[in-house]
Design an enzyme around this catalytic site. Structure first.
Site, PDB file in Angstrom:
ATOM      1  N   LYS A 141       4.219  57.459  71.239  1.00 45.29           N
ATOM      2  CA  LYS A 141       4.773  58.732  71.712  1.00 45.29           C
ATOM      3  C   LYS A 141       3.911  59.951  71.527  1.00 45.29           C
ATOM      4  O   LYS A 141       3.571  59.932  70.320  1.00 45.29           O
ATOM      5  CB  LYS A 141       6.153  59.149  71.017  1.00 45.29           C
ATOM      6  N   GLY A 183       8.525  64.788  78.208  1.00 48.02           N
ATOM      7  CA  GLY A 183       8.820  64.307  79.826  1.00 48.02           C
ATOM      8  C   GLY A 183       7.951  62.864  79.991  1.00 48.02           C
ATOM      9  O   GLY A 183       7.660  62.854  81.010  1.00 48.02           O
ATOM     10  N   GLY A 184       8.083  62.324  79.034  1.00 43.10           N
ATOM     11  CA  GLY A 184       7.224  60.941  79.350  1.00 43.10           C
ATOM     12  C   GLY A 184       5.668  60.852  79.293  1.00 43.10           C
ATOM     13  O   GLY A 184       5.286  59.825  79.503  1.00 43.10           O
ATOM     14  N   HIS A 199      20.604  56.887  76.546  1.00 48.38           N
ATOM     15  CA  HIS A 199      20.040  58.170  76.140  1.00 48.38           C
ATOM     16  C   HIS A 199      21.215  59.051  76.373  1.00 48.38           C
ATOM     17  O   HIS A 199      21.502  59.608  77.417  1.00 48.38           O
ATOM     18  CB  HIS A 199      18.811  58.585  76.980  1.00 48.38           C
ATOM     19  N   HIS A 239      10.032  57.361  81.836  1.00 50.33           N
ATOM     20  CA  HIS A 239      10.537  58.125  80.723  1.00 50.33           C
ATOM     21  C   HIS A 239      11.167  59.403  81.423  1.00 50.33           C
ATOM     22  O   HIS A 239      11.471  60.370  80.529  1.00 50.33           O
ATOM     23  CB  HIS A 239       9.671  58.052  79.649  1.00 50.33           C
ATOM     24  N   GLU A 243      18.732  65.230  71.491  1.00 55.15           N
ATOM     25  CA  GLU A 243      18.673  63.987  72.155  1.00 55.15           C
ATOM     26  C   GLU A 243      18.769  62.831  71.254  1.00 55.15           C
ATOM     27  O   GLU A 243      17.980  62.730  70.172  1.00 55.15           O
ATOM     28  CB  GLU A 243      17.372  63.924  73.138  1.00 55.15           C
ATOM     29  N   ARG A 297      15.340  74.607  74.302  1.00 63.09           N
ATOM     30  CA  ARG A 297      15.522  75.323  75.428  1.00 63.09           C
ATOM     31  C   ARG A 297      16.874  75.048  76.254  1.00 63.09           C
ATOM     32  O   ARG A 297      17.259  73.983  75.950  1.00 63.09           O
ATOM     33  CB  ARG A 297      14.253  75.349  76.059  1.00 63.09           C
TER      34      ARG A 297
END
Length: 665
Positions: free
Chosen positions: A158, A164-165, A208, A235, A275, A292
């Site tokens: 990552k 955002g993948g 998720h 993702h 998350e 945000r």
């Protein structure tokens, strides 16, 4: 309260903020790039000011231009929306230094969560569970490979600086680690200007689940329940719903407490999302915090009755959260589907073009559409290809699923390829109805999701009826007003003297050629399709709505002219219809063997060379478009006869990047 705010964003979120501000009696200023001069958010705002060329780095990501626009227009506050500068601590500080209120969290909170490695260390210290992994500073390939070995495959690479993948790769075997690391670093550097990586244990079949938190400047921090965002591709989220189905109350409460602890650990303020990955065992792990508003915030608004944008503005203005928020309860169930200009059949490749026709279901207390796109607007290579968010609500999940399915069936989008049909199939799956959710949902159900659209005589009859009614409408539009409306010389319905009006209608429907023998009748048509005869009649409205009776059944869809072809939208599926000239078909039978750029983009890497012998599926060229990397691969075993591009080249859609000769050709 602020009298004027500037929205440093575009698209549906800019439109949403403008509408909420208007409801609050606040004037708005929109900013726009050259590509967005005629965009919806520009038309909705009280004022608008241009900030530069289309590329985001030269406009929406240029903090100095945003602040200069706020000064010029007399705004008091700046709302960054989501994306672009919304999680940029330096921008938040620059706003404060220039005398503007930043409608978002404090810069130090953004910075604390900006790097995934540092954020995970901070969360572990705060007692929030984190996924086992390596978040260290040493980034040498040898060290990263060693850490992956310690964690155990599969692992997840990552980008530390982004989301955002982008810059994210699953590595299932040690042999593939080096190549995936190179690709992930390159994509992270292009997207975030930072190629630092972290490595985590890849959890099999996790969900998720994220928790919406909200905090004010007076010491109050609350959770506004959770959302399930497990259904993803690349993702990136496709379907989101609130609340997450099937969670025990005790687990929910522990997740709420962990999310609030995370927010308090960084002295958070405003709307944020914590998350988590939820393991099938019931264990959950902190993944990241988005400092945000999230794209999927409308589902939380539906189940709470709150306007989160309004409360972002109120908290930024210094107001305290209402005390009765502590007594909020979940009301019903909401689901959001993200409608994108993309081609699910080709690895969700973004689609570029002008949206020529756009039909949404009617909004109601049960259906909401958030969009920044209108018919006639362009989807460009410069920005995210989202067309709209379709959100439904009902008293329970089964009812909400039914509403989602019916609403998706009413979508009609022409001019670009969209994921609408894919979403309709997804909403109709038994696994979705049963809430059998995890991040591998799409892969597990790909046979049903990517199947060819169903074709039968009734659908072919609808296509033929659409062509006949469209031709009649066009003939009526272009014909001169007759002196005698009853004269046979002024009819456009294949009139014949003393004989039934008959014709053979040839067309290609869903890539298959068809011949339909048509008999024109007083109130419709008789259609011979193979061995079957079907009576069909109907009405084609000026806005493309096709209401028909086909055989014994009533059907409703949309039928549009699309260049030299037509589009039929029926039951959530999109069918293309064309009537090509036989000469054109003959002329198009040759194939050069070139591998083309599927869309405009920048060449990032050449992975082969002239004369190379390659296997089927071998990676040849990597291009970047719409903030994502796309790999051009060999379609078969063969020879690369020529590479027609260089690293850094900006190429157009359809450009032949590689000349390729299959083995035995």
């Amino acid at each position: 309260m602020f009298s004027k705010i500037l929205i440093a964003n575009r698209g549906e979120i800019a439109c949403r903020i403008i509408r909420t501000a208007a409801k609050m009696g606040i004037r708005t200023v929109a900013v726009y790039s050259d590509a967005d001069r005629n965009a919806m958010h520009v038309a909705l705002a009280d004022e608008a000011i241009g900030i530069g060329p289309a590329p985001a780095r030269a406009s929406y990501l240029d903090a100095e231009k945003i602040i200069a626009a706020a000064k010029t227009t007399g705004a008091e506050a700046i709302h960054p929306g989501y994306g672009f500068l919304s999680e940029n601590a330096a921008f938040a500080e620059a706003c404060a230094a220039a005398g503007f209120v930043f409608i978002g969290p404090p810069p130090q909170a953004i910075r604390a969560m900006g790097g995934k490695s540092e954020a995970k260390a901070l969360m572990a210290k705060a007692g929030v569970p984190v996924v086992p992994g390596y978040h260290g500073d040493e980034q040498a390939e040898k060290r990263l490979a060693s850490e992956a070995d310690k964690i155990g495959y599969p692992v997840l690479l990552k980008a530390s600086a982004g989301g955002g993948g982008k810059g994210m790769r699953v590595v299932r075997q040690k042999s593939g680690f080096a190549a995936e690391l190179v690709g992930a670093k390159r994509e992270a550097l292009a997207a975030f200007g930072n190629d630092r990586m972290l490595i985590e244990k890849y959890l099999e079949r996790p969900r998720h689940v994220e928790v919406q938190v909200f905090a004010d400047g007076h010491g109050t921090c609350v959770s506004l329940f959770e959302r399930d965002c497990s259904i993803q591709r690349r993702h990136q989220k496709v379907i989101e719903e609130a609340p997450a189905p099937g969670l025990p109350d005790g687990l929910r409460q522990r997740m709420y407490e962990a999310a609030v602890a995370a927010a308090r650990a960084i002295d958070y303020r405003g709307a944020g999302t914590v998350e988590f990955l939820l393991d099938p065992s019931g264990d959950f792990y902190f993944m990241e915090m988005n400092t945000r508003l999230q794209v999927e915030h409308p589902v939380t608004e539906y189940i709470t009755g709150l306007d989160l944008v309004e409360w972002q503005i109120r908290v930024a203005n210094g107001e305290a959260l209402p005390e009765d928020w502590a007594d909020l309860r979940i009301n019903g169930h909401a689901i959001e589907a993200r409608i994108y200009a993309e081609d699910p059949a080709h690895d969700f490749l973004p689609s570029i073009g002008t949206v020529s026709h756009l039909v949404f279901p009617d909004e109601s207390p049960h259906i909401r559409i958030d969009s920044g796109i209108r018919a006639g607007d362009a989807i460009t290579v410069h920005y995210d290809p989202m067309i709209a968010k379709l959100i439904v609500w009902d008293t329970d999940r089964p009812s909400a699923v039914r509403r989602l399915r019916l609403a998706l069936e009413k979508l009609a989008i022409c001019g670009v390829t969209s994921n609408a049909a894919f979403l309709t199939r997804l909403a109709g799956l038994d696994a979705f109805a049963a809430a059998d959710l995890d991040t591998g949902f799409i892969t597990r159900n790909e046979a049903a999701l990517f199947a060819s659209a169903a074709t039968d005589e009734n659908r072919i009859a609808m296509a033929a009826l659409g062509l006949l009614l469209s031709r009649r409408k066009t003939g009526n539009i272009h014909s001169r007003p007759p002196a005698d409306p009853h004269s046979p010389w002024n009819t456009t319905n294949a009139f014949r003297l003393n004989a039934p009006a008959r014709e053979n209608l040839h067309f290609i429907f869903d890539h298959q050629p068809h011949e339909v023998r048509v008999s024109h009748e007083a109130d419709g048509f008789s259609l011979e399709i193979g061995a079957r005869t079907i009576r069909a009649c109907g009405k084609l409205s000026d806005d493309g709505e096709l209401q028909a009776t086909v055989g014994d059944g009533k059907r409703q869809g949309h039928f549009f002219a699309e260049g030299n072809s037509h589009a039929l939208f029926l039951g959530g599926e999109h069918y293309r219809i064309s009537q090509p000239d036989p000469v054109d078909i003959a002329d198009s039978s040759t194939h050069t063997g070139g591998l083309e750029a599927p869309m405009p983009g920048v060449i990032r890497a050449l992975l082969s060379e002239n004369g190379a012998a390659v296997e089927a599926g071998a990676a040849l060229v990597v291009m970047e478009a719409m903030k994502m990397e796309h790999t051009i691969r060999a379609p078969a075993k063969g020879i690369v006869t020529a590479i027609n591009c260089a690293e850094g080249d900006m190429v157009a859609a359809g450009a032949v990047l590689v000349d390729f000769e299959p083995e035995g050709a």
